[in-house]
Scaffold this motif. Structure first.
Motif, PDB file in Angstrom:
ATOM      1  N   SER A 181      27.305  83.009  65.108  1.00 52.72           N
ATOM      2  CA  SER A 181      26.515  82.713  66.301  1.00 52.72           C
ATOM      3  C   SER A 181      26.762  83.722  67.418  1.00 52.72           C
ATOM      4  O   SER A 181      25.935  83.872  68.320  1.00 52.72           O
ATOM      5  CB  SER A 181      26.826  81.301  66.807  1.00 52.72           C
ATOM      6  N   GLU A 182      27.907  84.427  67.362  1.00 51.48           N
ATOM      7  CA  GLU A 182      28.225  85.421  68.380  1.00 51.48           C
ATOM      8  C   GLU A 182      27.289  86.627  68.319  1.00 51.48           C
ATOM      9  O   GLU A 182      27.232  87.419  69.269  1.00 51.48           O
ATOM     10  CB  GLU A 182      29.672  85.907  68.227  1.00 51.48           C
ATOM     11  N   LEU A 183      26.543  86.765  67.207  1.00 47.84           N
ATOM     12  CA  LEU A 183      25.645  87.921  67.097  1.00 47.84           C
ATOM     13  C   LEU A 183      24.509  87.859  68.111  1.00 47.84           C
ATOM     14  O   LEU A 183      23.957  88.900  68.488  1.00 47.84           O
ATOM     15  CB  LEU A 183      25.084  88.048  65.674  1.00 47.84           C
ATOM     16  N   GLY A 184      24.168  86.660  68.570  1.00 46.03           N
ATOM     17  CA  GLY A 184      23.142  86.556  69.600  1.00 46.03           C
ATOM     18  C   GLY A 184      23.581  87.239  70.886  1.00 46.03           C
ATOM     19  O   GLY A 184      22.834  88.022  71.477  1.00 46.03           O
ATOM     20  N   GLU A 185      24.810  86.956  71.302  1.00 46.15           N
ATOM     21  CA  GLU A 185      25.327  87.593  72.522  1.00 46.15           C
ATOM     22  C   GLU A 185      25.520  89.092  72.304  1.00 46.15           C
ATOM     23  O   GLU A 185      25.260  89.900  73.213  1.00 46.15           O
ATOM     24  CB  GLU A 185      26.645  86.952  72.951  1.00 46.15           C
ATOM     25  N   LEU A 186      25.980  89.476  71.116  1.00 48.51           N
ATOM     26  CA  LEU A 186      26.157  90.893  70.827  1.00 48.51           C
ATOM     27  C   LEU A 186      24.833  91.635  70.957  1.00 48.51           C
ATOM     28  O   LEU A 186      24.758  92.705  71.571  1.00 48.51           O
ATOM     29  CB  LEU A 186      26.731  91.085  69.420  1.00 48.51           C
ATOM     30  N   TYR A 187      23.791  91.061  70.392  1.00 45.95           N
ATOM     31  CA  TYR A 187      22.462  91.671  70.492  1.00 45.95           C
ATOM     32  C   TYR A 187      22.034  91.817  71.952  1.00 45.95           C
ATOM     33  O   TYR A 187      21.541  92.881  72.367  1.00 45.95           O
ATOM     34  CB  TYR A 187      21.451  90.814  69.721  1.00 45.95           C
ATOM     35  N   THR A 188      22.232  90.780  72.737  1.00 45.79           N
ATOM     36  CA  THR A 188      21.851  90.821  74.150  1.00 45.79           C
ATOM     37  C   THR A 188      22.594  91.931  74.886  1.00 45.79           C
ATOM     38  O   THR A 188      22.006  92.651  75.712  1.00 45.79           O
ATOM     39  CB  THR A 188      22.122  89.458  74.801  1.00 45.79           C
ATOM     40  N   LEU A 189      23.886  92.080  74.580  1.00 43.07           N
ATOM     41  CA  LEU A 189      24.662  93.161  75.201  1.00 43.07           C
ATOM     42  C   LEU A 189      24.142  94.537  74.784  1.00 43.07           C
ATOM     43  O   LEU A 189      24.050  95.459  75.604  1.00 43.07           O
ATOM     44  CB  LEU A 189      26.134  93.036  74.800  1.00 43.07           C
ATOM     45  N   LEU A 190      23.778  94.666  73.524  1.00 38.24           N
ATOM     46  CA  LEU A 190      23.364  95.964  72.990  1.00 38.24           C
ATOM     47  C   LEU A 190      22.025  96.439  73.552  1.00 38.24           C
ATOM     48  O   LEU A 190      21.808  97.641  73.729  1.00 38.24           O
ATOM     49  CB  LEU A 190      23.272  95.902  71.464  1.00 38.24           C
ATOM     50  N   VAL A 191      21.111  95.497  73.801  1.00 36.42           N
ATOM     51  CA  VAL A 191      19.752  95.899  74.186  1.00 36.42           C
ATOM     52  C   VAL A 191      19.531  95.887  75.693  1.00 36.42           C
ATOM     53  O   VAL A 191      18.441  96.227  76.156  1.00 36.42           O
ATOM     54  CB  VAL A 191      18.692  95.016  73.490  1.00 36.42           C
ATOM     55  N   GLU A 192      20.555  95.537  76.437  1.00 36.19           N
ATOM     56  CA  GLU A 192      20.404  95.503  77.894  1.00 36.19           C
ATOM     57  C   GLU A 192      20.111  96.909  78.423  1.00 36.19           C
ATOM     58  O   GLU A 192      20.888  97.846  78.241  1.00 36.19           O
ATOM     59  CB  GLU A 192      21.672  94.961  78.536  1.00 36.19           C
ATOM     60  N   VAL A 225      17.895  99.126  77.517  1.00 34.35           N
ATOM     61  CA  VAL A 225      17.466 100.191  76.606  1.00 34.35           C
ATOM     62  C   VAL A 225      15.939 100.198  76.494  1.00 34.35           C
ATOM     63  O   VAL A 225      15.255  99.242  76.856  1.00 34.35           O
ATOM     64  CB  VAL A 225      18.088 100.030  75.196  1.00 34.35           C
ATOM     65  N   SER A 226      15.396 101.286  75.980  1.00 31.05           N
ATOM     66  CA  SER A 226      13.952 101.399  75.775  1.00 31.05           C
ATOM     67  C   SER A 226      13.507 100.524  74.611  1.00 31.05           C
ATOM     68  O   SER A 226      14.329 100.080  73.790  1.00 31.05           O
ATOM     69  CB  SER A 226      13.583 102.851  75.466  1.00 31.05           C
ATOM     70  N   ASP A 227      12.207 100.279  74.518  1.00 27.60           N
ATOM     71  CA  ASP A 227      11.673  99.491  73.397  1.00 27.60           C
ATOM     72  C   ASP A 227      11.982 100.154  72.064  1.00 27.60           C
ATOM     73  O   ASP A 227      12.311  99.481  71.076  1.00 27.60           O
ATOM     74  CB  ASP A 227      10.161  99.322  73.545  1.00 27.60           C
ATOM     75  N   ALA A 228      11.896 101.481  72.024  1.00 28.39           N
ATOM     76  CA  ALA A 228      12.162 102.204  70.784  1.00 28.39           C
ATOM     77  C   ALA A 228      13.627 102.053  70.364  1.00 28.39           C
ATOM     78  O   ALA A 228      13.936 101.858  69.185  1.00 28.39           O
ATOM     79  CB  ALA A 228      11.810 103.679  70.939  1.00 28.39           C
ATOM     80  N   GLU A 229      14.535 102.130  71.340  1.00 27.10           N
ATOM     81  CA  GLU A 229      15.957 101.980  71.030  1.00 27.10           C
ATOM     82  C   GLU A 229      16.276 100.545  70.634  1.00 27.10           C
ATOM     83  O   GLU A 229      17.096 100.304  69.738  1.00 27.10           O
ATOM     84  CB  GLU A 229      16.802 102.403  72.231  1.00 27.10           C
ATOM     85  N   GLU A 230      15.622  99.585  71.269  1.00 28.97           N
ATOM     86  CA  GLU A 230      15.833  98.191  70.890  1.00 28.97           C
ATOM     87  C   GLU A 230      15.413  97.966  69.440  1.00 28.97           C
ATOM     88  O   GLU A 230      16.115  97.294  68.676  1.00 28.97           O
ATOM     89  CB  GLU A 230      15.068  97.252  71.810  1.00 28.97           C
ATOM     90  N   LYS A 231      14.292  98.543  69.061  1.00 27.94           N
ATOM     91  CA  LYS A 231      13.847  98.399  67.670  1.00 27.94           C
ATOM     92  C   LYS A 231      14.856  99.022  66.712  1.00 27.94           C
ATOM     93  O   LYS A 231      15.159  98.468  65.643  1.00 27.94           O
ATOM     94  CB  LYS A 231      12.472  99.032  67.462  1.00 27.94           C
ATOM     95  N   ARG A 232      15.394 100.179  67.080  1.00 26.06           N
ATOM     96  CA  ARG A 232      16.382 100.838  66.226  1.00 26.06           C
ATOM     97  C   ARG A 232      17.629  99.962  66.060  1.00 26.06           C
ATOM     98  O   ARG A 232      18.163  99.810  64.965  1.00 26.06           O
ATOM     99  CB  ARG A 232      16.775 102.195  66.808  1.00 26.06           C
ATOM    100  N   ILE A 233      18.086  99.360  67.159  1.00 32.98           N
ATOM    101  CA  ILE A 233      19.255  98.476  67.099  1.00 32.98           C
ATOM    102  C   ILE A 233      18.963  97.270  66.220  1.00 32.98           C
ATOM    103  O   ILE A 233      19.795  96.862  65.394  1.00 32.98           O
ATOM    104  CB  ILE A 233      19.668  98.046  68.517  1.00 32.98           C
ATOM    105  N   LYS A 234      17.771  96.702  66.372  1.00 31.83           N
ATOM    106  CA  LYS A 234      17.397  95.550  65.553  1.00 31.83           C
ATOM    107  C   LYS A 234      17.363  95.915  64.071  1.00 31.83           C
ATOM    108  O   LYS A 234      17.831  95.145  63.216  1.00 31.83           O
ATOM    109  CB  LYS A 234      16.038  95.010  66.004  1.00 31.83           C
ATOM    110  N   ASP A 235      16.820  97.070  63.758  1.00 32.00           N
ATOM    111  CA  ASP A 235      16.773  97.514  62.360  1.00 32.00           C
ATOM    112  C   ASP A 235      18.181  97.676  61.803  1.00 32.00           C
ATOM    113  O   ASP A 235      18.449  97.344  60.637  1.00 32.00           O
ATOM    114  CB  ASP A 235      16.017  98.838  62.249  1.00 32.00           C
ATOM    115  N   ARG A 236      19.085  98.199  62.615  1.00 31.28           N
ATOM    116  CA  ARG A 236      20.454  98.426  62.152  1.00 31.28           C
ATOM    117  C   ARG A 236      21.197  97.101  61.964  1.00 31.28           C
ATOM    118  O   ARG A 236      21.906  96.919  60.969  1.00 31.28           O
ATOM    119  CB  ARG A 236      21.180  99.347  63.143  1.00 31.28           C
TER     120      ARG A 236
END
Length: 252
Positions: free
Chosen positions: A45-56, A58-69
């Protein structure tokens, strides 16, 4: 008492992991380790917070890259720690994604049908499960294990053929050797991190050695382990008795 019990935030843990890791992994490979260990340690469940921290910020393109990874981490990790933990992690990511979109006034359109099914993604269609996928898995398996594969396989007795098919065609073939999103080294970071959370000495040795065979130095591999241990302890698990890269008995 774990670092989590001492109220270290996930954000602070992430900063600490980045500070531990060698330079080559501080850009964005660090979160592959954090995500893998959190799931492997029963904290999906901690991955939700991790994702929020990672995409804060960032551009839409970078967010997509993070999501893909992150998606690729979980595609690989289910073969290592199991489906239930990964499904929880995917749900946590989905909720965090939806919350982020709602803040921006965007509604996520669902493709889910009434029966709960979805179409297969294009890249998952028409996979050559007879040759191309097993061949890809075999090459990566041999790259990591080399001469060490034969004695491991021999220990499987009459079960060997079925389980070697699973390794070559499914675990490595379909998933671990797919380096379209994560590189071979990044994939091995996920593999090593996920296996370390289980504390099994022999597989830890295999994949410490595997990371070395992919070109990561002994010093940098030790720092990777220290980062894995930081997240593991934060998650409330013990790291006592884990082998280290200096304990790898084979030539690299």
């Amino acid at each position: 008492m774990s670092n989590n019990d001492a109220n270290e935030s996930l954000k602070d843990l992430c900063a600490r992991v980045k500070s531990i890791l060698p330079e080559q992994f501080r850009d964005d490979a660090w979160y592959l380790i954090v995500a893998s260990v959190l799931v492997g340690c029963g904290k999906p469940s901690e991955l939700g917070e991790l994702y929020t921290l990672l995409v804060e910020g960032v551009s839409d393109a970078e967010e997509k890259r993070i999501k893909d990874r992150l998606s690729d981490v979980l595609m690989k990790e289910w073969t290592l720690v199991g489906i239930p933990l990964v499904v929880y992690a995917v749900s946590a990511l989905g909720k965090a994604e939806q919350a982020r979109l709602e803040k921006r006034g965007v509604k996520l359109e669902s493709e889910v049908s009434e029966d709960g099914l979805l179409p297969f993604p294009e890249k998952r269609k028409n996979l050559d499960l007879d040759k191309a996928i097993p061949d890809r898995g075999t090459k990566f398996l041999q790259r990591l294990y080399r001469e060490n594969l034969a004695p491991i396989s021999a220990s499987w007795g009459s079960y060997a053929n079925d389980f070697m098919w699973m390794e070559r065609a499914v675990i490595y073939g379909l998933f671990l050797s797919d380096h379209e999103v994560l590189s071979a080294v990044e994939a091995e970071l996920v593999i090593l991190s996920s296996i370390m959370t289980q504390g099994l000495a022999a597989p830890i040795i295999w994949h410490l050695r595997g990371l070395r065979r992919l070109g990561v130095s002994e010093e940098d591999t030790e720092l990777v382990q220290q980062a894995v241990e930081a997240v593991t302890v934060w998650s409330g698990r013990s790291v006592d008795g884990w082998p280290r890269v200096k304990d790898v008995p084979d030539d690299i």
